[in-house]
Scaffold this motif. Structure first.
Motif, PDB file in Angstrom:
ATOM      1  N   ASN A  19       0.462  -1.681   0.149  1.00 64.65           N
ATOM      2  CA  ASN A  19      -0.315  -0.061  -0.156  1.00 64.65           C
ATOM      3  C   ASN A  19       0.908   1.501   0.047  1.00 64.65           C
ATOM      4  O   ASN A  19       0.448   1.860  -0.997  1.00 64.65           O
ATOM      5  CB  ASN A  19      -0.915  -0.255   1.266  1.00 64.65           C
ATOM      6  N   ILE A  20       2.143   1.384   0.473  1.00 64.40           N
ATOM      7  CA  ILE A  20       3.138   2.561   0.392  1.00 64.40           C
ATOM      8  C   ILE A  20       3.696   3.128  -0.473  1.00 64.40           C
ATOM      9  O   ILE A  20       3.589   4.041  -0.694  1.00 64.40           O
ATOM     10  CB  ILE A  20       3.532   2.119   1.683  1.00 64.40           C
ATOM     11  N   THR A  21       3.973   1.721  -0.840  1.00 66.22           N
ATOM     12  CA  THR A  21       5.220   1.835  -1.971  1.00 66.22           C
ATOM     13  C   THR A  21       4.798   1.389  -3.436  1.00 66.22           C
ATOM     14  O   THR A  21       5.330   1.553  -4.269  1.00 66.22           O
ATOM     15  CB  THR A  21       5.736   0.784  -1.550  1.00 66.22           C
ATOM     16  N   GLY A  22       3.782   0.464  -3.804  1.00 59.57           N
ATOM     17  CA  GLY A  22       2.520   0.244  -5.093  1.00 59.57           C
ATOM     18  C   GLY A  22       3.523  -0.746  -5.797  1.00 59.57           C
ATOM     19  O   GLY A  22       3.389  -1.344  -6.713  1.00 59.57           O
ATOM     20  N   ARG A  23       4.480  -1.708  -4.039  1.00 58.65           N
ATOM     21  CA  ARG A  23       4.985  -2.394  -5.023  1.00 58.65           C
ATOM     22  C   ARG A  23       3.911  -3.308  -5.638  1.00 58.65           C
ATOM     23  O   ARG A  23       3.334  -3.709  -4.499  1.00 58.65           O
ATOM     24  CB  ARG A  23       5.851  -2.908  -4.505  1.00 58.65           C
ATOM     25  N   LYS A  24       4.714  -4.802  -5.447  1.00 61.66           N
ATOM     26  CA  LYS A  24       3.742  -6.206  -5.603  1.00 61.66           C
ATOM     27  C   LYS A  24       4.245  -7.135  -4.705  1.00 61.66           C
ATOM     28  O   LYS A  24       4.731  -6.303  -3.632  1.00 61.66           O
ATOM     29  CB  LYS A  24       3.628  -6.887  -7.005  1.00 61.66           C
ATOM     30  N   GLU A  25       3.124  -8.024  -4.106  1.00 66.90           N
ATOM     31  CA  GLU A  25       3.409  -8.718  -2.844  1.00 66.90           C
ATOM     32  C   GLU A  25       5.104  -9.813  -2.722  1.00 66.90           C
ATOM     33  O   GLU A  25       5.935  -9.786  -2.135  1.00 66.90           O
ATOM     34  CB  GLU A  25       2.241 -10.103  -2.547  1.00 66.90           C
ATOM     35  N   ARG A  26       5.344  -9.883  -4.044  1.00 67.27           N
ATOM     36  CA  ARG A  26       6.786 -10.525  -4.634  1.00 67.27           C
ATOM     37  C   ARG A  26       7.701  -9.367  -3.598  1.00 67.27           C
ATOM     38  O   ARG A  26       8.811  -9.777  -2.657  1.00 67.27           O
ATOM     39  CB  ARG A  26       7.237 -11.265  -5.365  1.00 67.27           C
ATOM     40  N   ALA A  27       7.894  -8.217  -4.512  1.00 71.75           N
ATOM     41  CA  ALA A  27       8.907  -7.411  -4.074  1.00 71.75           C
ATOM     42  C   ALA A  27       8.547  -6.426  -2.897  1.00 71.75           C
ATOM     43  O   ALA A  27       9.721  -6.526  -2.005  1.00 71.75           O
ATOM     44  CB  ALA A  27       8.595  -5.999  -5.175  1.00 71.75           C
ATOM     45  N   ALA A  28       7.895  -6.642  -1.786  1.00 69.78           N
ATOM     46  CA  ALA A  28       7.227  -6.195  -1.405  1.00 69.78           C
ATOM     47  C   ALA A  28       8.300  -7.372  -0.092  1.00 69.78           C
ATOM     48  O   ALA A  28       8.536  -6.779   0.921  1.00 69.78           O
ATOM     49  CB  ALA A  28       6.068  -5.796  -0.035  1.00 69.78           C
ATOM     50  N   ARG A  29       7.581  -8.290  -0.322  1.00 64.29           N
ATOM     51  CA  ARG A  29       8.580 -10.016   0.445  1.00 64.29           C
ATOM     52  C   ARG A  29      10.285  -9.860   0.707  1.00 64.29           C
ATOM     53  O   ARG A  29      10.720 -10.177   1.998  1.00 64.29           O
ATOM     54  CB  ARG A  29       8.097 -10.439   0.194  1.00 64.29           C
ATOM     55  N   LYS A  30      10.262  -9.591  -0.580  1.00 65.43           N
ATOM     56  CA  LYS A  30      11.994  -9.185  -0.763  1.00 65.43           C
ATOM     57  C   LYS A  30      12.713  -7.776   0.055  1.00 65.43           C
ATOM     58  O   LYS A  30      13.543  -8.324   0.948  1.00 65.43           O
ATOM     59  CB  LYS A  30      12.523  -8.966  -2.421  1.00 65.43           C
ATOM     60  N   LEU A  31      11.791  -6.372  -0.502  1.00 65.08           N
ATOM     61  CA  LEU A  31      12.438  -5.618   0.939  1.00 65.08           C
ATOM     62  C   LEU A  31      11.910  -5.960   2.353  1.00 65.08           C
ATOM     63  O   LEU A  31      13.014  -5.920   3.098  1.00 65.08           O
ATOM     64  CB  LEU A  31      11.027  -4.582   0.406  1.00 65.08           C
ATOM     65  N   LEU A  32      10.959  -6.759   3.198  1.00 62.09           N
ATOM     66  CA  LEU A  32      10.971  -7.456   3.761  1.00 62.09           C
ATOM     67  C   LEU A  32      12.144  -8.476   4.739  1.00 62.09           C
ATOM     68  O   LEU A  32      13.051  -7.858   5.544  1.00 62.09           O
ATOM     69  CB  LEU A  32       9.486  -7.415   4.677  1.00 62.09           C
ATOM     70  N   ALA A  33      12.241  -8.578   3.667  1.00 61.63           N
ATOM     71  CA  ALA A  33      13.742 -10.082   4.096  1.00 61.63           C
ATOM     72  C   ALA A  33      14.741  -9.238   4.295  1.00 61.63           C
ATOM     73  O   ALA A  33      16.218  -9.574   4.603  1.00 61.63           O
ATOM     74  CB  ALA A  33      13.439 -11.033   2.775  1.00 61.63           C
TER      75      ALA A  33
END
Length: 67
Positions: free
Chosen positions: A18-32
């Motif tokens: 929601n914040i960045t507009g990224r897709k789920e996979r990209a968001a999970r990679k960022l969290l990692a």
């Protein structure tokens, strides 16, 4: 009686989407990547503060997305 929603301190992949507009996979990679920087294990929670420090996004701006 009116209930209040407590402020969260944990951020999830859906929030990052929601914040960045990224897709789920990209968001999970960022969290990692953030977990790796803070020496956290795979299932450990990330705080909003850690997310903001890593990305440079203002904490108040992030909190406005979490309401």
């Amino acid at each position: 009686m009116q209930q209040t929603i407590p402020n969260r301190i944990v951020i999830y992949a859906k929030d990052i989407m929601n914040i960045t507009g990224r897709k789920e996979r990209a968001a999970r990679k960022l969290l990692a990547r953030i977990r790796k920087k803070y020496n956290k294990k795979k299932g450990d929670f990330l705080t909003i503060t850690e997310f903001c420090e890593y990305t440079g996004i203002d904490k108040e701006l992030v909190k406005s997305f979490l309401i």
